[in-house]
Structure formats: structure tokens, C-alpha cells
Write a protein that holds these residues in place. Structure first.
Motif, PDB file in Angstrom:
ATOM      1  N   ASP A  43       5.280   0.520  -7.124  1.00  0.00           N
ATOM      2  CA  ASP A  43       5.343   1.912  -7.585  1.00  0.00           C
ATOM      3  C   ASP A  43       4.012   2.398  -8.150  1.00  0.00           C
ATOM      4  O   ASP A  43       3.664   3.569  -7.997  1.00  0.00           O
ATOM      5  N   CYS A  44       3.284   1.526  -8.814  1.00  0.00           N
ATOM      6  CA  CYS A  44       2.016   1.913  -9.449  1.00  0.00           C
ATOM      7  C   CYS A  44       0.808   1.672  -8.546  1.00  0.00           C
ATOM      8  O   CYS A  44      -0.327   1.872  -8.971  1.00  0.00           O
ATOM      9  N   ARG A  45       1.065   1.224  -7.308  1.00  0.00           N
ATOM     10  CA  ARG A  45       0.019   1.026  -6.299  1.00  0.00           C
ATOM     11  C   ARG A  45      -1.069   0.050  -6.738  1.00  0.00           C
ATOM     12  O   ARG A  45      -2.268   0.275  -6.507  1.00  0.00           O
ATOM     13  N   LEU A  46      -0.664  -1.031  -7.385  1.00  0.00           N
ATOM     14  CA  LEU A  46      -1.636  -2.024  -7.840  1.00  0.00           C
ATOM     15  C   LEU A  46      -2.286  -2.707  -6.645  1.00  0.00           C
ATOM     16  O   LEU A  46      -1.710  -2.772  -5.560  1.00  0.00           O
ATOM     17  N   GLY A  47      -3.474  -3.229  -6.862  1.00  0.00           N
ATOM     18  CA  GLY A  47      -4.202  -3.869  -5.784  1.00  0.00           C
ATOM     19  C   GLY A  47      -5.077  -5.000  -6.274  1.00  0.00           C
ATOM     20  O   GLY A  47      -5.038  -5.391  -7.445  1.00  0.00           O
ATOM     21  N   PHE A  48      -5.888  -5.517  -5.359  1.00  0.00           N
ATOM     22  CA  PHE A  48      -6.827  -6.588  -5.676  1.00  0.00           C
ATOM     23  C   PHE A  48      -8.133  -6.315  -4.942  1.00  0.00           C
ATOM     24  O   PHE A  48      -8.136  -6.043  -3.734  1.00  0.00           O
ATOM     25  N   GLY A  49      -9.236  -6.393  -5.670  1.00  0.00           N
ATOM     26  CA  GLY A  49     -10.561  -6.136  -5.109  1.00  0.00           C
ATOM     27  C   GLY A  49     -11.042  -7.265  -4.233  1.00  0.00           C
ATOM     28  O   GLY A  49     -11.785  -8.126  -4.688  1.00  0.00           O
ATOM     29  N   GLU A  88      -5.078   5.302 -11.183  1.00  0.00           N
ATOM     30  CA  GLU A  88      -4.412   6.492 -11.704  1.00  0.00           C
ATOM     31  C   GLU A  88      -4.000   7.303 -10.484  1.00  0.00           C
ATOM     32  O   GLU A  88      -4.813   7.557  -9.587  1.00  0.00           O
ATOM     33  N   VAL A  89      -2.730   7.674 -10.439  1.00  0.00           N
ATOM     34  CA  VAL A  89      -2.207   8.479  -9.339  1.00  0.00           C
ATOM     35  C   VAL A  89      -1.702   9.784  -9.930  1.00  0.00           C
ATOM     36  O   VAL A  89      -0.818   9.776 -10.792  1.00  0.00           O
ATOM     37  N   ALA A  90      -2.292  10.883  -9.469  1.00  0.00           N
ATOM     38  CA  ALA A  90      -1.902  12.210  -9.947  1.00  0.00           C
ATOM     39  C   ALA A  90      -1.564  13.072  -8.739  1.00  0.00           C
ATOM     40  O   ALA A  90      -2.323  13.097  -7.774  1.00  0.00           O
ATOM     41  N   ASN A  91      -0.436  13.726  -8.813  1.00  0.00           N
ATOM     42  CA  ASN A  91       0.020  14.563  -7.694  1.00  0.00           C
ATOM     43  C   ASN A  91       0.046  13.787  -6.381  1.00  0.00           C
ATOM     44  O   ASN A  91      -0.321  14.310  -5.335  1.00  0.00           O
ATOM     45  N   GLY A  92       0.434  12.508  -6.451  1.00  0.00           N
ATOM     46  CA  GLY A  92       0.559  11.675  -5.269  1.00  0.00           C
ATOM     47  C   GLY A  92      -0.737  11.095  -4.731  1.00  0.00           C
ATOM     48  O   GLY A  92      -0.717  10.374  -3.745  1.00  0.00           O
ATOM     49  N   ARG A  93      -1.859  11.390  -5.368  1.00  0.00           N
ATOM     50  CA  ARG A  93      -3.165  10.928  -4.884  1.00  0.00           C
ATOM     51  C   ARG A  93      -3.834  10.026  -5.918  1.00  0.00           C
ATOM     52  O   ARG A  93      -3.854  10.352  -7.097  1.00  0.00           O
ATOM     53  N   ALA A  94      -4.399   8.923  -5.441  1.00  0.00           N
ATOM     54  CA  ALA A  94      -5.171   8.048  -6.326  1.00  0.00           C
ATOM     55  C   ALA A  94      -6.476   8.754  -6.664  1.00  0.00           C
ATOM     56  O   ALA A  94      -7.214   9.161  -5.768  1.00  0.00           O
TER      57      ALA A  94
END
Length: 176
Positions: A43-49, A88-94
């Protein structure tokens, strides 16, 4: 860099890093050890570099040179490589991201060189918000179902106060 280009590059980077997370057992294990649930990860679109950012950006139709200004790439060096990524995702956009080292070496966090948001504030829909200090505090609170946002530190300036003005109640849950 044009603000729209900056959002486009951050969005592309977040998508690249989201995919990399699911291919990196060490990073997934770290998130789980911090109590972050799989639903929160998604849900929070976490990732790994993971390495190869410039190549992935080109494949996504994004000019890698745009990644220099916000601090994603410095020449050939990938600034967020080896870090857990919290966008940070605002209005559906990172629109912004921070990266946390998976070990205890300093510096723990690395942020984009753009204005820090209040993490997750766009997702708070009620008339009350729980403000926490750091990104993992925010992930925990969101995972528990709270309408929460992360200050990303303890400094509160006029801009932050203006953003919180829409809430009838603001609860602080800061570190000791």
C-alpha cells in the motif's frame, strides 16, 4: 528541473525500486523485522535501491540526467543503492522519497534534495491525525490502521502548521 519532470522521475524511480524490493530477500526480511506488514509494504509502495537505476529509467522513457537534480544519481553513483525506500505518494503520484540503510551505519536516512513533506498526510481523510516522528513510526501507525502522518523529524515550522490547520485534532506520538 521542471517540477513535472521531477515528479515523473521520482515516480519512475519508485516503480523501479518497488520491483527490486520483491527480488531482494534481505530487504524484505529487514522490513518484516521492523514489524512492517506485507499489506503496508504494498500500500505504501515501499522499495529497495537496487543497482541499475539509469538503465531502468532509460527503459521507462525517462532521461537519467533528470535524476541528478533531486539527488537520485550523482554521476554514475546511485545515491539510494542499498537502502529501503519509503516514498511520499500524493494524489496517487510518488513525489518524494527517503531511503534507510539496512544496517546501522551512518547516515541512516538519505532524503531527496527537495522540500520534505509530511509523510502520508495526503492519505489522512478524517478530522484528526496522529503525527509521528520518523518513517518507520509512520509505517507502523498506518499498518495498525491509524490516520497518521510522519513529520520526518521534530522541527515544526509555519509551513507544517498551515498543512495541519485542516484538522480538528492533532495527536503527537513522538519518540522519547
Amino acid at each position: 528541473v521542471d517540477p513535472e519532470d521531477a515528479v515523473r522521475v521520482v515516480g519512475a524511480v519508485v516503480e523501479v525500486y518497488r520491483g527490486a524490493l520483491w527480488r531482494t530477500p534481505k530487504a524484505l526480511a529487514y522490513l518484516r523485522s521492523r514489524g512492517v506488514r506485507e499489506a503496508t509494504i504494498r500500500d505504501c509502495r515501499l522499495g529497495f535501491g537496487a543497482p541499475g537505476l539509469a538503465k531502468h529509467l532509460r527503459a521507462s522513457g525517462v532521461d537519467p540526467r533528470l535524476a541528478g537534480s533531486p539527488g537520485l544519481l550523482k554521476g554514475n553513483r546511485e545515491c539510494f543503492a542499498g537502502r529501503g525506500i519509503i516514498p511520499e505518494v500524493a494524489n496517487g503520484r510518488a513525489t518524494w522519497l527517503t531511503g534507510r540503510r539496512l544496517n546501522d551505519r551512518e547516515p541512516r536516512y538519505l532524503n531527496l534534495r527537495t522540500e520534505k513533506p509530511i509523510l502520508g498526510l495526503d492519505h489522512v481523510k478524517g478530522d484528526a491525525v496522529v503525527l509521528v516522528e520518523g518513517p518507520f513510526d509512520w509505517l507502523t501507525a498506518v499498518g495498525w490502521g491509524f490516520d497518521a502522518a510522519g513529520l520526518l523529524g521534530t522541527r515544526v515550522n509555519e509551513r507544517v502548521f498551515r498543512q495541519l490547520d485542516r484538522f480538528a485534532q492533532v495527536y503527537l506520538a513522538l519518540d522519547n
